[in-house]
Design an enzyme around this catalytic site. Sequence first.
Site, mmCIF file in Angstrom:
data_model
loop_
_atom_site.group_PDB
_atom_site.id
_atom_site.type_symbol
_atom_site.label_atom_id
_atom_site.label_comp_id
_atom_site.label_asym_id
_atom_site.label_seq_id
_atom_site.Cartn_x
_atom_site.Cartn_y
_atom_site.Cartn_z
ATOM 1 C CG ASN A 9 -1.826 1.280 1.411
ATOM 2 O OD1 ASN A 9 -1.976 2.007 0.533
ATOM 3 N ND2 ASN A 9 -2.261 1.468 2.680
ATOM 4 C CE LYS A 11 -0.114 3.301 4.657
ATOM 5 N NZ LYS A 11 0.001 3.529 6.171
ATOM 6 C CG HIS A 96 -5.607 1.904 5.228
ATOM 7 N ND1 HIS A 96 -5.406 2.861 6.270
ATOM 8 C CD2 HIS A 96 -4.739 1.087 5.013
ATOM 9 C CE1 HIS A 96 -4.220 2.538 6.441
ATOM 10 N NE2 HIS A 96 -3.777 1.496 5.830
ATOM 11 C CD GLU A 98 -2.819 5.423 6.795
ATOM 12 O OE1 GLU A 98 -2.885 5.601 5.451
ATOM 13 O OE2 GLU A 98 -1.759 5.133 7.478
ATOM 14 C CD GLU A 168 -3.563 -2.573 7.384
ATOM 15 O OE1 GLU A 168 -2.288 -2.852 6.813
ATOM 16 O OE2 GLU A 168 -4.190 -1.561 6.908
ATOM 17 N N GLY A 174 2.347 2.068 10.811
ATOM 18 C CA GLY A 174 3.318 2.926 10.696
ATOM 19 C C GLY A 174 4.122 3.564 11.801
ATOM 20 C CB SER A 214 5.016 -2.074 11.882
ATOM 21 O OG SER A 214 4.818 -0.683 12.014
HETATM 22 C C1 PEP Z 1 -0.955 0.214 6.046
HETATM 23 O O1 PEP Z 1 -1.056 1.020 6.293
HETATM 24 O O2 PEP Z 1 -1.668 -0.655 5.380
HETATM 25 C C2 PEP Z 1 0.255 -0.350 6.660
HETATM 26 C C3 PEP Z 1 0.462 -1.609 7.350
HETATM 27 O O3 PEP Z 1 1.427 0.563 6.938
HETATM 28 P P1 PEP Z 1 2.639 -0.058 7.647
HETATM 29 O O4 PEP Z 1 3.183 -1.163 6.926
HETATM 30 O O5 PEP Z 1 3.600 1.193 7.407
HETATM 31 O O6 PEP Z 1 2.773 0.079 9.179
#
Ligand code: PEP
Length: 251
Positions: A9, A11, A96, A98, A168, A174, A214
């Site tokens: 992703n 973003k 997501h 976000e 998630e 992040g 992460s």
């Molecule tokens: C995400 O936003 O889908 C995600 C898992 O981000 P990150 O791997 O940076 O934590």
Amino acid sequence: MRKNIIAGNWKMNTTLCEGLELAKGLNEALQGKTPKCDVIIGTPFTHLASVVAAIDTNKIGVAAQNCADKEKGAYTGEVSAAMVASTGAKYVILGHSERRAYYHETPEILKTKVILALANGLTPIFCIGEVLEEREAGKHFDVVDEQIKSSLFDLSREDFSKIVIAYEPVWAIGTGKTASADQAQEIHTHIRQTIASKYEQSIADNCSILYGGSMNAGNVKELVSKPDVDGGLIGGASLSVENFLPIVEAF
Ligand code: PEP
């Protein structure tokens, strides 16, 4: 049987030029290799058609990171599921955290987006997950159940079986904090049971449930060694071939 999937992703990162370079770099790195998982990259809308044209889409699937909750019409700035599909993208990331947090996407809105995505032949990668306070209060099982039920459980068996779930935990996105492999396994098993209780065991068994938060080259192997963790949705570590490739190769 269910598929293993590693999905990036990106973003709101990369200009078109940078995105094309990243996609082509990954494409090249995978030449002559047969990954033991499906590989997907989730690019900004502006990159979709060019990325599809620049890579071997039999090796790398392309995803949008969102689509509109309306079919078409006077919705300035929105991008419909049909438009996404017309680029050659096959997937769309929906729900997501976000988007839920910053753009106020409600379960009802997400339900509509899922229906439109499916109607246009896109595979939704549907994200769920709790915030830190919910985890600390022991409410994470209820939170993910509610997210699944409110947006997905009116789907027919046939449509539900096309969905990919990405668990998630918001506190791990992040932040550099990862859920432990045991925590991921525990909640993925729970999610599978919730699906089985609504549909049937075979649908639950065939549903790919990805972990996101992460995930990186250092922790991927342990996470995907768990029987109910079928891959990952990767943010930060999907932004370079150097970081993403070892995750793909962890299977
Ligand atoms: C995400 O936003 O889908 C995600 C898992 O981000 P990150 O791997 O940076 O934590």
